[in-house]
Design a protein around this motif. Structure first.
Motif, short mmCIF file in Angstrom:
data_model
loop_
_atom_site.label_atom_id
_atom_site.label_comp_id
_atom_site.label_asym_id
_atom_site.label_seq_id
_atom_site.Cartn_x
_atom_site.Cartn_y
_atom_site.Cartn_z
N LEU A 141 41.43 37.74 37.44
CA LEU A 141 40.29 38.62 38.72
C LEU A 141 40.69 37.17 39.85
CD1 LEU A 141 38.29 40.48 40.06
CD2 LEU A 141 36.26 38.82 39.23
N PHE A 142 40.28 36.27 39.18
CA PHE A 142 40.43 34.98 40.58
C PHE A 142 42.53 35.14 40.59
CE2 PHE A 142 36.36 33.49 39.52
CZ PHE A 142 35.69 33.89 41.31
N ALA A 143 43.05 34.79 39.41
CA ALA A 143 44.34 34.22 39.72
C ALA A 143 45.20 35.75 40.39
CB ALA A 143 44.58 34.52 37.71
N ARG A 144 44.54 36.75 40.38
CA ARG A 144 45.68 37.75 40.84
C ARG A 144 45.47 37.88 42.40
NH1 ARG A 144 42.51 42.91 38.37
NH2 ARG A 144 40.68 42.89 39.88
N ARG A 145 44.85 36.91 42.78
CA ARG A 145 44.65 37.01 44.26
C ARG A 145 45.76 36.53 45.32
NH1 ARG A 145 38.39 34.99 45.04
NH2 ARG A 145 37.21 36.67 44.04
N MET A 146 45.87 38.01 45.89
CA MET A 146 47.19 37.36 47.11
C MET A 146 46.74 35.87 48.20
SD MET A 146 49.50 40.48 47.20
CE MET A 146 48.69 41.80 48.21
#
Length: 196
Positions: A141-146
Protein backbone atom coordinates in the motif's frame (compact mmCIF):
# COMPACT_ATOMS: atom_id res chain seq x y z
CA UNK A 1 20.19 -7.88 4.92
CA UNK A 2 20.35 -10.96 7.07
CA UNK A 3 18.11 -13.91 6.35
CA UNK A 4 14.87 -13.98 8.32
CA UNK A 5 16.00 -17.07 10.25
CA UNK A 6 18.94 -15.05 11.63
CA UNK A 7 16.73 -12.00 12.31
CA UNK A 8 14.20 -13.92 14.30
CA UNK A 9 14.84 -14.51 17.98
CA UNK A 10 12.38 -16.39 20.11
CA UNK A 11 11.95 -15.90 23.84
CA UNK A 12 11.54 -19.54 24.90
CA UNK A 13 9.80 -18.71 28.19
CA UNK A 14 6.90 -16.85 26.55
CA UNK A 15 7.16 -18.03 22.91
CA UNK A 16 7.20 -14.38 21.79
CA UNK A 17 8.89 -13.55 18.49
CA UNK A 18 11.26 -10.63 18.89
CA UNK A 19 11.89 -8.58 15.78
CA UNK A 20 15.15 -7.04 14.63
CA UNK A 21 17.32 -3.98 15.13
CA UNK A 22 17.67 -1.49 12.27
CA UNK A 23 19.67 1.17 14.15
CA UNK A 24 22.76 0.68 11.97
CA UNK A 25 20.72 1.19 8.78
CA UNK A 26 19.50 4.65 9.79
CA UNK A 27 22.54 5.82 11.81
CA UNK A 28 24.18 8.52 9.72
CA UNK A 29 26.26 11.66 10.03
CA UNK A 30 24.71 13.13 6.90
CA UNK A 31 23.35 16.66 7.02
CA UNK A 32 20.36 17.13 4.71
CA UNK A 33 19.91 20.56 3.15
CA UNK A 34 16.22 20.04 2.29
CA UNK A 35 13.29 18.54 4.17
CA UNK A 36 12.28 16.59 1.06
CA UNK A 37 15.74 15.05 0.65
CA UNK A 38 15.66 13.92 4.31
CA UNK A 39 12.25 12.30 3.86
CA UNK A 40 13.23 10.66 0.56
CA UNK A 41 16.52 9.29 2.00
CA UNK A 42 14.76 7.88 5.07
CA UNK A 43 12.00 6.18 3.11
CA UNK A 44 14.44 4.81 0.51
CA UNK A 45 16.69 3.35 3.23
CA UNK A 46 13.63 1.66 4.71
CA UNK A 47 12.55 0.25 1.35
CA UNK A 48 16.03 -1.18 0.76
CA UNK A 49 15.59 -3.27 3.92
CA UNK A 50 11.87 -3.97 3.39
CA UNK A 51 10.67 -1.56 6.11
CA UNK A 52 7.99 1.02 5.41
CA UNK A 53 8.77 4.32 7.15
CA UNK A 54 6.00 6.88 7.65
CA UNK A 55 5.93 10.36 9.14
CA UNK A 56 4.40 9.99 12.58
CA UNK A 57 4.43 13.67 13.46
CA UNK A 58 5.81 16.93 12.09
CA UNK A 59 5.78 20.05 14.24
CA UNK A 60 7.55 23.18 15.42
CA UNK A 61 8.41 23.12 19.12
CA UNK A 62 8.36 25.93 21.69
CA UNK A 63 12.08 26.56 21.14
CA UNK A 64 11.43 27.19 17.43
CA UNK A 65 12.97 23.88 16.30
CA UNK A 66 11.10 22.18 13.50
CA UNK A 67 11.00 18.42 14.04
CA UNK A 68 9.86 15.33 12.21
CA UNK A 69 9.22 11.99 13.91
CA UNK A 70 9.46 8.95 11.65
CA UNK A 71 7.98 5.59 12.66
CA UNK A 72 7.44 2.13 11.25
CA UNK A 73 4.06 1.71 9.55
CA UNK A 74 3.28 -0.96 12.14
CA UNK A 75 3.69 1.41 15.11
CA UNK A 76 0.76 2.39 17.27
CA UNK A 77 -2.50 0.56 17.73
CA UNK A 78 -6.01 0.78 16.37
CA UNK A 79 -8.54 2.99 18.07
CA UNK A 80 -11.63 1.39 19.43
CA UNK A 81 -15.06 2.85 18.87
CA UNK A 82 -18.05 2.39 21.09
CA UNK A 83 -21.32 1.48 19.39
CA UNK A 84 -24.70 1.19 20.99
CA UNK A 85 -26.41 -2.00 19.93
CA UNK A 86 -29.76 -2.81 21.52
CA UNK A 87 -29.09 -0.24 24.24
CA UNK A 88 -25.77 -1.85 25.21
CA UNK A 89 -22.36 -0.34 24.58
CA UNK A 90 -19.95 -2.50 22.61
CA UNK A 91 -16.31 -1.76 21.82
CA UNK A 92 -15.15 -2.61 18.31
CA UNK A 93 -11.94 -2.02 16.39
CA UNK A 94 -12.19 0.90 13.98
CA UNK A 95 -10.59 -1.06 11.15
CA UNK A 96 -11.46 -4.73 11.36
CA UNK A 97 -9.81 -6.01 8.18
CA UNK A 98 -6.36 -4.55 8.95
CA UNK A 99 -6.28 -5.49 12.63
CA UNK A 100 -3.07 -7.52 12.25
CA UNK A 101 -1.00 -4.71 10.67
CA UNK A 102 -0.38 -2.47 13.68
CA UNK A 103 1.50 -4.14 16.49
CA UNK A 104 2.87 -1.26 18.57
CA UNK A 105 6.31 -1.29 16.92
CA UNK A 106 8.63 0.92 19.04
CA UNK A 107 10.87 2.00 16.09
CA UNK A 108 11.32 5.78 16.06
CA UNK A 109 13.56 8.27 14.25
CA UNK A 110 13.79 11.96 15.06
CA UNK A 111 14.92 14.68 12.67
CA UNK A 112 15.29 18.34 13.50
CA UNK A 113 16.09 21.44 11.54
CA UNK A 114 19.12 23.40 12.69
CA UNK A 115 18.25 26.90 13.97
CA UNK A 116 21.28 28.50 12.31
CA UNK A 117 20.55 27.11 8.81
CA UNK A 118 18.04 25.15 6.77
CA UNK A 119 19.94 21.88 7.32
CA UNK A 120 18.39 18.77 8.86
CA UNK A 121 19.93 16.11 11.12
CA UNK A 122 18.52 12.60 11.65
CA UNK A 123 18.92 10.60 14.88
CA UNK A 124 17.78 7.09 15.81
CA UNK A 125 15.63 7.18 18.97
CA UNK A 126 14.78 3.47 18.94
CA UNK A 127 15.93 1.13 16.18
CA UNK A 128 14.14 -1.97 17.43
CA UNK A 129 11.16 -3.58 15.71
CA UNK A 130 8.88 -6.10 17.44
CA UNK A 131 8.06 -7.83 14.13
CA UNK A 132 9.98 -9.25 11.19
CA UNK A 133 10.63 -7.22 8.05
CA UNK A 134 8.35 -7.81 5.08
CA UNK A 135 9.28 -10.65 2.74
CA UNK A 136 8.67 -8.38 -0.26
CA UNK A 137 7.18 -4.93 -0.88
CA UNK A 138 5.77 -5.50 -4.37
CA UNK A 139 2.30 -3.98 -4.46
CA UNK A 140 2.46 -2.82 -0.83
CA UNK A 141 0.00 0.00 0.00
CA UNK A 142 2.61 2.61 0.99
CA UNK A 143 5.58 1.33 -0.98
CA UNK A 144 3.79 1.28 -4.34
CA UNK A 145 2.95 4.99 -4.23
CA UNK A 146 4.65 6.97 -6.96
CA UNK A 147 6.87 9.93 -6.10
CA UNK A 148 6.36 13.36 -7.69
CA UNK A 149 9.14 12.62 -10.17
CA UNK A 150 7.59 9.26 -11.10
CA UNK A 151 4.18 10.90 -11.49
CA UNK A 152 5.73 13.46 -13.85
CA UNK A 153 7.26 10.62 -15.91
CA UNK A 154 3.84 8.93 -15.95
CA UNK A 155 2.08 12.10 -17.18
CA UNK A 156 4.70 12.71 -19.89
CA UNK A 157 4.58 9.12 -21.18
CA UNK A 158 0.77 8.96 -20.99
CA UNK A 159 0.51 11.78 -23.52
CA UNK A 160 2.34 9.55 -26.04
CA UNK A 161 -0.27 6.76 -25.71
CA UNK A 162 2.25 4.30 -24.28
CA UNK A 163 0.88 1.12 -22.70
CA UNK A 164 0.81 0.95 -18.86
CA UNK A 165 3.31 -1.94 -18.75
CA UNK A 166 5.79 0.09 -20.80
CA UNK A 167 5.26 3.11 -18.52
CA UNK A 168 6.00 0.89 -15.52
CA UNK A 169 9.23 -0.33 -17.17
CA UNK A 170 10.35 3.29 -17.73
CA UNK A 171 9.60 4.20 -14.10
CA UNK A 172 11.43 1.12 -12.76
CA UNK A 173 14.46 1.91 -14.94
CA UNK A 174 14.67 5.37 -13.34
CA UNK A 175 14.19 4.06 -9.78
CA UNK A 176 15.38 0.54 -9.05
CA UNK A 177 13.68 0.54 -5.62
CA UNK A 178 10.23 1.24 -7.09
CA UNK A 179 7.75 -1.52 -6.22
CA UNK A 180 4.71 -0.19 -8.09
CA UNK A 181 2.57 -2.59 -10.07
CA UNK A 182 0.63 -2.25 -13.32
CA UNK A 183 -2.47 -1.71 -11.17
CA UNK A 184 -0.78 1.42 -9.75
CA UNK A 185 -0.34 2.76 -13.29
CA UNK A 186 -3.96 2.01 -14.23
CA UNK A 187 -5.18 3.76 -11.05
CA UNK A 188 -2.95 6.78 -11.72
CA UNK A 189 -4.21 6.96 -15.30
CA UNK A 190 -7.83 6.90 -14.11
CA UNK A 191 -7.12 9.62 -11.53
CA UNK A 192 -5.38 11.73 -14.18
CA UNK A 193 -8.35 11.40 -16.55
CA UNK A 194 -10.78 12.48 -13.83
CA UNK A 195 -8.69 15.61 -13.16
CA UNK A 196 -8.75 16.56 -16.83
Amino acid sequence: MEESSEEEEVDQSNNIVLGFDSSDIFSTNLVFNLRESLIEWTKDKGKQDRIIIVIKRSYTGKSGKTRIKFACERSGSYRQIVKKIDGKKKKENLIEEHRQKKCGCPFLLSAHKLVTSDDWILKVVCGLHNHLSAKHLEGHLFARRMTKEETKIFVDTSKCNIMPREILVVIKEKNTHNVSTVRTIYNARQKHRVRE
